[in-house]
Design an enzyme around this catalytic site. Structure first.
Site, PDB file in Angstrom:
ATOM      1  CE  LYS A   1      -0.573   9.728  -4.854  1.00 34.95           C
ATOM      2  NZ  LYS A   1      -1.592  10.580  -4.332  1.00 34.95           N
ATOM      3  NE  ARG A   2      -4.821  -0.433  -6.503  1.00 35.09           N
ATOM      4  CZ  ARG A   2      -4.736  -1.450  -7.337  1.00 35.09           C
ATOM      5  NH1 ARG A   2      -4.267  -2.601  -6.922  1.00 35.09           N
ATOM      6  NH2 ARG A   2      -5.098  -1.335  -8.605  1.00 35.09           N
TER       7      ARG A   2
END
Ligand code: GLU
Length: 467
Positions: free
Chosen positions: A241-242
């Protein structure tokens, strides 16, 4: 050889784009060679598997046009079969009960790690007599793997990979509570579903060597393997997600087109010359594993945006407008009726070339559906000073006198007006743009005026002059 592939996600999280790419490769390979592409939901882990994740996977695949053929297999329904196979392996001496306690296993592991051994289980119960079995411990069942020799895989992506059998553990087939492990279920199901090609992420390559041991113990045909490199983030670490990587449904909600996302995922790790835009039709003619690279590919949202904008431009207008209206319906305070829809239809060419996603397309189209007076953004308000208002107010008369309302006639009238009063065209066009669209950036202002029609143009100019 009859080709059958399968996509086998675990419903413990949403369908991420790495999974979507695995599904795509399975789909393309099977379809290209006239085979079958199946879907299996690996939900034997009842605690971590959720209904919501299963739904998200199924709807994400459907949206991408990658639903499996035939009925979806839910792995937990096959547990009895997995247990039966364990019994066969116990009966033919290929598996055994292991009664090690967690403490014993912990010690064994520490020792193996200290000695630099990869097989963490020392085979304590492999040849022990069942009469040694403690009565107070429920055993697990382990597979007797080969102790010597080598196992090779001729992987369609990784090439020939060989490991020494001594590094392969006697892995667990059945847990103490009678539930089968992933390593076991996957082989039984792949065999039962007649999977000829196992195509999945290369994080499963190590598992393949264990799984081969099980195929051999059952005397089952070993499938062909293709372990595809994972997708990494822009910094070279595992995609998360980063890095802005989202579940597939989020890409849908952000306004990406399924064909564009598939095109992007296809190109991520596979190539056909320098082609960037590859239709599904062409992919079905060309896809094979010889052009799948061995190194991890990097996720690049700018590239995805670029491909999506090309797909938006090339999409059938009628379909694009349908998607756009659906998106516009989510915006509050817009007028969606035949007049405004007609404007969208007339203005779609000017709009669609300016955006990367359907969401953006909706955002820049709202002025065609907005109520007059428009809400002006800050930048737009700053443009409308006293001089600017005078200029566009003066434009109402020449615009009113246009006989045949058209883009060209509007352009001619505005240019004539600018020349007559010795104004730069921008000093007329910019405040006009603000009045008609509420913003400082839009498709050609002549086109916008032509689409809105004289009545609405006059109303909008009048409404800003009145303020
Ligand atoms: N269920 C496994 C996963 O989601 C895939 C197993 C396989 O493809 O063999 O990673």
């Amino acid at each position: 050889m009859d080709i059958t592939t399968r996509f086998a996600p675990s419903p413990t999280g949403f369908l991420h784009i790495g999974g979507a790419r695995t599904a795509l490769f399975n789909f393309l390979f099977a379809q290209r060679f006239g085979g079958k592409y199946l879907l299996r939901i690996e939900d034997t882990d009842r605690e971590r598997s959720t209904e919501a994740a299963t739904e998200a996977i199924l709807s994400g695949l459907k949206w991408l046009g990658l639903s499996g053929q035939g009925e979806t297999v839910f792995q937990h329904k096959n547990i009895k079969r997995h247990q039966d196979i364990v019994q066969i392996l116990l009966d033919n001496g290929s598996a055994y009960h292991c009664y090690c306690t967690p403490e014993e296993l912990h010690k064994m592991r520490s020792k193996a790690l200290k000695e630099g051994r990869k097989n963490l289980y020392d085979g304590s119960w492999r040849d022990r007599s069942p009469s040694d079995a403690p009565s107070d411990i429920s055993p697990v069942v382990r597979l007797k793997t080969e102790l010597t020799g080598k196992t090779s895989i001729n992987d369609l992506v990784q090439g020939l990979v060989t490991v020494d059998n001594e590094v392969i553990d006697d892995f667990i087939l059945l847990r103490a509570d009678g539930s089968p492990t992933y390593m076991h279920s996957v082989v039984v199901d792949d065999h039962d579903m007649q999977v000829s090609h196992v195509i999945r992420g290369d994080d499963h390559l190590n598992n393949a060597f264990r799984q081969i041991q099980l195929y051999k113990a059952m005397d089952w045909e070993i499938p062909v393997f293709a372990h595809i490199p994972l997708i990494h983030g822009h910094d070279g670490t595992k995609l998360s997600k980063r890095h802005g990587a989202l579940g597939v449904e989020s890409y849908r909600d952000l306004g990406y087109l399924p064909d564009a996302l598939c095109n992007y995922l296809l190109r991520l790790g596979w190539s056909h010359g320098d082609d960037e835009i590859i239709s599904r039709e062409d992919a079905l003619k060309w896809f094979d594993f010889d052009k799948v690279g061995q190194s991890a590919s990097r996720f690049d949202i700018t590239k995805l945006d670029n491909i999506n904008s090309i797909y938006i431009k090339n999409l059938d207008d009628e379909y694009l407008i349908k998607l756009l209206i659906k998106e516009l319906e989510k915006h509050p305070n817009l007028i969606i009726n035949t007049t405004t829809i007609h404007r969208i239809k007339a203005g779609i060419n000017g709009l669609k070339t300016r955006v990367k996603t359907i969401k953006e397309l909706a955002e820049i189209s709202t002025f065609y559906m907005a109520k007059t007076p428009l809400q002006l953004d800050k930048k737009a308000r700053d443009i409308l000073n006293e001089d600017a208002i005078k200029i566009i107010n003066g434009l109402r008369e020449p615009l009113k006198n246009i006989e045949n309302w058209s883009e060209l006639a509007i352009e001619t009238a505005i240019k004539f007006y600018a020349e007559k009063y010795n104004l730069k065209l921008a000093n007329v066009a910019l405040p006009l743009r603000v009045a008609l669209t509420g913003t400082t950036s839009s498709p050609s202002i002549f086109e916008v005026a032509s689409v809105l029609g004289w009545d609405e143009v006059d109303l909008r100019i009048e409404s800003v002059c009145r303020k």
